[in-house]
Motif scaffolding. Structure first.
Motif, PDB file in Angstrom:
ATOM      1  N   ALA A  66     -30.997 -38.462   2.363  1.00 47.52           N
ATOM      2  CA  ALA A  66     -30.882 -37.494   3.457  1.00 47.52           C
ATOM      3  C   ALA A  66     -29.786 -37.906   4.430  1.00 47.52           C
ATOM      4  CB  ALA A  66     -32.217 -37.368   4.186  1.00 47.52           C
ATOM      5  N   PHE A  67     -29.697 -39.195   4.736  1.00 47.24           N
ATOM      6  CA  PHE A  67     -28.651 -39.691   5.628  1.00 47.24           C
ATOM      7  C   PHE A  67     -27.270 -39.397   5.055  1.00 47.24           C
ATOM      8  CE2 PHE A  67     -25.600 -43.074   6.530  1.00 47.24           C
ATOM      9  CZ  PHE A  67     -25.458 -42.920   7.896  1.00 47.24           C
ATOM     10  N   LEU A  68     -27.082 -39.722   3.781  1.00 47.30           N
ATOM     11  CA  LEU A  68     -25.780 -39.485   3.156  1.00 47.30           C
ATOM     12  C   LEU A  68     -25.449 -37.999   3.125  1.00 47.30           C
ATOM     13  CD1 LEU A  68     -25.898 -42.074   0.258  1.00 47.30           C
ATOM     14  CD2 LEU A  68     -24.463 -42.149   2.300  1.00 47.30           C
ATOM     15  N   HIS A  69     -26.430 -37.183   2.836  1.00 42.40           N
ATOM     16  CA  HIS A  69     -26.206 -35.735   2.821  1.00 42.40           C
ATOM     17  C   HIS A  69     -25.806 -35.249   4.205  1.00 42.40           C
ATOM     18  CE1 HIS A  69     -27.397 -31.467   3.106  1.00 42.40           C
ATOM     19  NE2 HIS A  69     -26.900 -31.426   1.881  1.00 42.40           N
ATOM     20  N   ASP A  70     -26.547 -35.702   5.227  1.00 49.45           N
ATOM     21  CA  ASP A  70     -26.274 -35.265   6.594  1.00 49.45           C
ATOM     22  C   ASP A  70     -24.925 -35.738   7.101  1.00 49.45           C
ATOM     23  OD1 ASP A  70     -28.754 -34.085   6.582  1.00 49.45           O
ATOM     24  OD2 ASP A  70     -29.696 -35.574   7.893  1.00 49.45           O
ATOM     25  N   THR A  71     -24.541 -36.963   6.756  1.00 54.01           N
ATOM     26  CA  THR A  71     -23.302 -37.502   7.318  1.00 54.01           C
ATOM     27  C   THR A  71     -22.069 -37.146   6.506  1.00 54.01           C
ATOM     28  OG1 THR A  71     -23.616 -39.620   6.195  1.00 54.01           O
ATOM     29  CG2 THR A  71     -24.435 -39.440   8.457  1.00 54.01           C
ATOM     30  N   THR A  72     -22.233 -36.806   5.254  1.00 53.38           N
ATOM     31  CA  THR A  72     -21.059 -36.453   4.458  1.00 53.38           C
ATOM     32  C   THR A  72     -20.973 -34.961   4.195  1.00 53.38           C
ATOM     33  OG1 THR A  72     -22.214 -36.839   2.378  1.00 53.38           O
ATOM     34  CG2 THR A  72     -20.976 -38.687   3.304  1.00 53.38           C
ATOM     35  N   GLY A  73     -22.015 -34.226   4.515  1.00 51.79           N
ATOM     36  CA  GLY A  73     -22.036 -32.793   4.248  1.00 51.79           C
ATOM     37  C   GLY A  73     -21.443 -31.948   5.355  1.00 51.79           C
ATOM     38  N   HIS A  76     -15.998 -33.056   9.486  1.00 49.99           N
ATOM     39  CA  HIS A  76     -15.675 -34.023  10.524  1.00 49.99           C
ATOM     40  C   HIS A  76     -14.164 -34.084  10.684  1.00 49.99           C
ATOM     41  CE1 HIS A  76     -19.697 -35.711  10.778  1.00 49.99           C
ATOM     42  NE2 HIS A  76     -19.739 -35.656   9.468  1.00 49.99           N
ATOM     43  N   PRO A  77     -13.715 -34.359  11.905  1.00 52.61           N
ATOM     44  CA  PRO A  77     -12.288 -34.580  12.070  1.00 52.61           C
ATOM     45  C   PRO A  77     -11.844 -35.721  11.159  1.00 52.61           C
ATOM     46  CG  PRO A  77     -13.429 -34.572  14.200  1.00 52.61           C
ATOM     47  CD  PRO A  77     -14.476 -34.528  13.120  1.00 52.61           C
ATOM     48  N   ALA A  78     -10.718 -35.606  10.590  1.00 53.04           N
ATOM     49  CA  ALA A  78     -10.152 -36.595   9.673  1.00 53.04           C
ATOM     50  C   ALA A  78     -10.973 -36.726   8.392  1.00 53.04           C
ATOM     51  CB  ALA A  78     -10.013 -37.955  10.346  1.00 53.04           C
ATOM     52  N   GLY A  79     -11.908 -35.792   8.173  1.00 53.57           N
ATOM     53  CA  GLY A  79     -12.661 -35.766   6.935  1.00 53.57           C
ATOM     54  C   GLY A  79     -13.663 -36.892   6.752  1.00 53.57           C
ATOM     55  N   ARG A  80     -13.976 -37.615   7.815  1.00 55.87           N
ATOM     56  CA  ARG A  80     -14.908 -38.730   7.706  1.00 55.87           C
ATOM     57  C   ARG A  80     -16.037 -38.561   8.701  1.00 55.87           C
ATOM     58  NH1 ARG A  80     -11.996 -44.240   8.030  1.00 55.87           N
ATOM     59  NH2 ARG A  80     -13.992 -44.848   7.199  1.00 55.87           N
ATOM     60  N   PRO A  81     -17.235 -39.024   8.350  1.00 55.19           N
ATOM     61  CA  PRO A  81     -18.326 -38.963   9.315  1.00 55.19           C
ATOM     62  C   PRO A  81     -18.036 -39.886  10.498  1.00 55.19           C
ATOM     63  CG  PRO A  81     -19.022 -40.097   7.308  1.00 55.19           C
ATOM     64  CD  PRO A  81     -17.623 -39.592   7.087  1.00 55.19           C
ATOM     65  N   GLN A  82     -18.416 -39.458  11.667  1.00 54.18           N
ATOM     66  CA  GLN A  82     -18.225 -40.261  12.860  1.00 54.18           C
ATOM     67  C   GLN A  82     -19.550 -40.940  13.186  1.00 54.18           C
ATOM     68  OE1 GLN A  82     -15.077 -40.533  14.282  1.00 54.18           O
ATOM     69  NE2 GLN A  82     -14.621 -39.425  12.405  1.00 54.18           N
ATOM     70  N   LEU A  83     -19.617 -42.241  12.993  1.00 52.38           N
ATOM     71  CA  LEU A  83     -20.820 -42.994  13.263  1.00 52.38           C
ATOM     72  C   LEU A  83     -20.725 -43.621  14.633  1.00 52.38           C
ATOM     73  CD1 LEU A  83     -21.225 -44.756   9.803  1.00 52.38           C
ATOM     74  CD2 LEU A  83     -22.274 -42.633  10.601  1.00 52.38           C
ATOM     75  N   ARG A  84     -21.824 -43.604  15.368  1.00 53.66           N
ATOM     76  CA  ARG A  84     -21.864 -44.198  16.697  1.00 53.66           C
ATOM     77  C   ARG A  84     -22.481 -45.583  16.597  1.00 53.66           C
ATOM     78  NH1 ARG A  84     -25.729 -41.720  19.614  1.00 53.66           N
ATOM     79  NH2 ARG A  84     -26.495 -40.663  17.761  1.00 53.66           N
ATOM     80  N   ALA A  85     -21.980 -46.493  17.391  1.00 55.06           N
ATOM     81  CA  ALA A  85     -22.571 -47.822  17.459  1.00 55.06           C
ATOM     82  C   ALA A  85     -23.912 -47.719  18.181  1.00 55.06           C
ATOM     83  CB  ALA A  85     -21.642 -48.773  18.205  1.00 55.06           C
ATOM     84  N   VAL A  86     -24.903 -48.360  17.651  1.00 55.80           N
ATOM     85  CA  VAL A  86     -26.220 -48.388  18.282  1.00 55.80           C
ATOM     86  C   VAL A  86     -26.374 -49.758  18.926  1.00 55.80           C
ATOM     87  CG1 VAL A  86     -28.701 -48.263  17.876  1.00 55.80           C
ATOM     88  CG2 VAL A  86     -27.144 -46.833  16.538  1.00 55.80           C
ATOM     89  N   PRO A  87     -26.643 -49.765  20.254  1.00 56.69           N
ATOM     90  CA  PRO A  87     -26.739 -51.055  20.910  1.00 56.69           C
ATOM     91  C   PRO A  87     -27.926 -51.862  20.371  1.00 56.69           C
ATOM     92  CG  PRO A  87     -27.189 -49.260  22.446  1.00 56.69           C
ATOM     93  CD  PRO A  87     -26.849 -48.655  21.133  1.00 56.69           C
ATOM     94  N   HIS A  88     -27.731 -53.148  20.266  1.00 53.98           N
ATOM     95  CA  HIS A  88     -28.789 -54.050  19.843  1.00 53.98           C
ATOM     96  C   HIS A  88     -29.785 -54.166  20.989  1.00 53.98           C
ATOM     97  CE1 HIS A  88     -30.822 -57.735  18.684  1.00 53.98           C
ATOM     98  NE2 HIS A  88     -30.408 -57.488  17.463  1.00 53.98           N
TER      99      HIS A  88
END
Length: 91
Positions: A66-73, A76-88
């Motif tokens: 589901a994650f891969l489907h959501d992030t690659t489906g 996105h600008p530049a054709g890549r998923p934009q992932l956000r850093a999650v603070p530790h």
């Protein structure tokens, strides 16, 4: 495929029939998965049957799919998923 095989598990031949992989490639992959504890193997007569090592592996794979489907489906600008850093939590 092993998750779908249920308690009976599957042989390398079963998996080869359901996929585009040959038996040698499957045997190599199953060996790696066994070494890392994700898959178990048991002898049943003349064949070896493989199972997932833990029933929740199916849930993990469903979430990953589901994650891969959501992030690659999505577009996105530049054709890549934009992932956000999650603070530790410790920072």
């Amino acid at each position: 495929m092993l998750v779908d095989a249920g308690a009976d598990g599957a042989t390398i031949d079963d998996l080869a029939e359901q996929s585009s992989f040959d038996a040698t490639a499957l045997a190599q992959q199953l060996s790696v998965l066994r070494r890392h504890g994700a898959v178990t193997a048991r002898r049943s007569g003349d064949e070896v049957r493989y199972d997932v090592a833990h029933p929740r592996i199916g849930e993990l794979l469903a979430v990953a799919k589901a994650f891969l489907h959501d992030t690659t489906g999505r577009a996105h600008p530049a054709g890549r998923p934009q992932l956000r850093a999650v603070p530790h939590p410790d920072h």
